[in-house]
Design a protein around this motif. Structure first.
Motif, short mmCIF file in Angstrom:
data_model
loop_
_atom_site.label_atom_id
_atom_site.label_comp_id
_atom_site.label_asym_id
_atom_site.label_seq_id
_atom_site.Cartn_x
_atom_site.Cartn_y
_atom_site.Cartn_z
N GLN A 86 8.33 26.37 118.97
CA GLN A 86 8.43 25.42 118.76
C GLN A 86 8.53 24.28 117.41
N LYS A 87 8.59 25.17 116.31
CA LYS A 87 8.41 23.87 115.68
C LYS A 87 8.63 24.67 114.54
N GLY A 88 9.46 24.21 113.15
CA GLY A 88 9.91 25.55 112.52
C GLY A 88 11.39 25.77 112.22
N LYS A 89 11.90 26.52 111.66
CA LYS A 89 13.36 27.36 111.74
C LYS A 89 13.99 29.24 112.33
N ALA A 90 14.40 29.08 112.10
CA ALA A 90 14.77 30.38 112.43
C ALA A 90 16.44 30.74 111.65
N LYS A 91 16.39 32.37 111.42
CA LYS A 91 17.27 32.58 110.87
C LYS A 91 17.92 33.36 112.26
N ILE A 92 19.28 33.19 111.82
CA ILE A 92 20.69 33.49 112.93
C ILE A 92 21.41 33.93 113.19
N HIS A 93 22.16 35.11 113.66
CA HIS A 93 23.43 35.12 113.76
C HIS A 93 24.57 34.76 114.44
N ILE A 94 26.19 34.59 113.84
CA ILE A 94 27.06 34.49 114.75
C ILE A 94 28.13 35.32 114.50
N MET A 95 28.45 36.06 115.80
CA MET A 95 29.87 36.75 115.74
C MET A 95 30.72 36.13 114.55
N PRO A 96 32.06 35.97 114.54
CA PRO A 96 33.04 35.64 114.14
C PRO A 96 33.95 34.96 114.73
#
Ligand SMILES: [Zn+2]
Length: 318
Positions: free
Chosen positions: A213-223
């Motif tokens: 709901q609040k804040g940021k997150a680390k993600i990945h996306i495959m090329p």
């Protein structure tokens, strides 16, 4: 798509009230505030979810389809699956399915992260595919999140997926509220490790959805392109993946298992989407002081292992 090999295992399902006590105690080791309770599942057709069903209830089960060994060291492009078929393979035709997977590159024309949200077909009712997918935008190298059905009409996916399936009915679920992360574990990691520690000789699995709901997150996306060089280590996989920091509100689909009963399972897998164009594979929030989570989960009764790789490894399972 040949007939897939399927293995079935019965999971341990405690009473919801017991699970709440266990999970709340565990979460307090990782969050300043944590509250876990049994509630009526909110109407998931409403904002911010917009799922094709109202709830997470009715014959809950999970499945681990394919696996990372079909992606690395080198992709096996023939590994393609279909949600309608998977629903039958987990003995729940017409199921609602959510989770984390990869798009069918043969159809989409590239590789991308898939956030499956599918009400599978039933007699007299076509499938409703509300899935999202996120790819690397070739224009700017940033995240590009799209609704799958805006461009494609199938319910296919490829390579790997960790899925939660149920009848999509309203009912009692576990609500998880957590604020201000004080430990090193992600929300999912904290829930999973809590179950593993409290039920050391049993296998439990939870599936569901949570909102950052609040804040940021680390993600990945495959090329968009698969690696032409073999990816042989976690470092090589991580160098191939594109990492981003994305902003709340993020709606996450999660499946996790406390202990692998010997099926070569991925123990946790979470993908997220948003209504502001960001989404991908979730690792952890990057704003521990301000982060707030609200989630809804159900314990699964069975795990189905579909098309388990014969040659396996433990690379790339973060
Ligand atoms: Zn993923």
């Amino acid at each position: 798509m040949a007939d897939n090999n399927i293995e079935k295992f019965q999971l341990y399902v405690p009473k919801l009230e017991e699970l709440c006590n266990v999970l709340q105690t565990g979460l307090k080791n990782n969050f300043a505030e944590a509250q876990v309770s049994v509630v009526d599942c909110p109407d998931l057709t409403k904002e911010p979810f917009q799922f094709p069903v109202k709830g997470l209830c009715g014959q809950p089960r999970i499945t681990d389809v394919g696996g990372v060994p079909y992606l690395v060291p080198l992709v096996q492009k023939d590994k393609e699956y279909n949600m309608n078929t998977v629903a039958k393979e987990v003995e729940l035709p017409g199921a609602f399915i959510l989770g984390a997977g990869a798009v069918p590159s043969r159809i989409v024309g590239m590789n991308a992260e898939l956030m499956p949200l599918v009400l599978t077909e039933a007699p007299g009712r076509p499938a409703v595919n509300s899935s999202y997918f996120s790819s690397i935008n070739p224009a700017d190298g940033q995240c590009l999140l799209e609704r799958y059905s805006d461009t494609f009409s199938d319910c296919n996916f490829a390579l790997l997926a960790n899925l939660y399936a149920c009848e999509g009915k309203p009912g009692k679920v576990i609500e998880v509220r957590a604020k201000k992360r004080t430990g090193e574990e992600s929300l999912v990691g904290s829930l999973r490790n809590t179950l593993e520690a409290h039920y050391p000789d049993k296998s439990l699995a939870l599936g569901g959805t949570f909102i950052i709901q609040k804040g940021k997150a680390k993600i990945h996306i495959m090329p968009r392109e698969f690696s032409v060089c073999p990816l042989n280590t976690n470092d090589e996989v991580n160098n191939w993946l594109k990492h981003f920091e994305v902003s709340a509100p993020l709606i996450c689909q999660s499946v996790f298992v406390s202990r692998d009963p010997g099926l070569d399972l991925r123990l946790e897998h979470t993908h997220c989407f948003s209504h502001h164009g960001e989404g991908g594979h979730y690792y952890i929030d990057t704003t521990p002081d301000t982060v707030e989570y609200l989630g809804y989960f159900m314990p699964a009764e069975f795990v189905y292992r579909i098309d388990r790789p014969k040659e396996t490894h433990v690379i790339g399972r973060d």
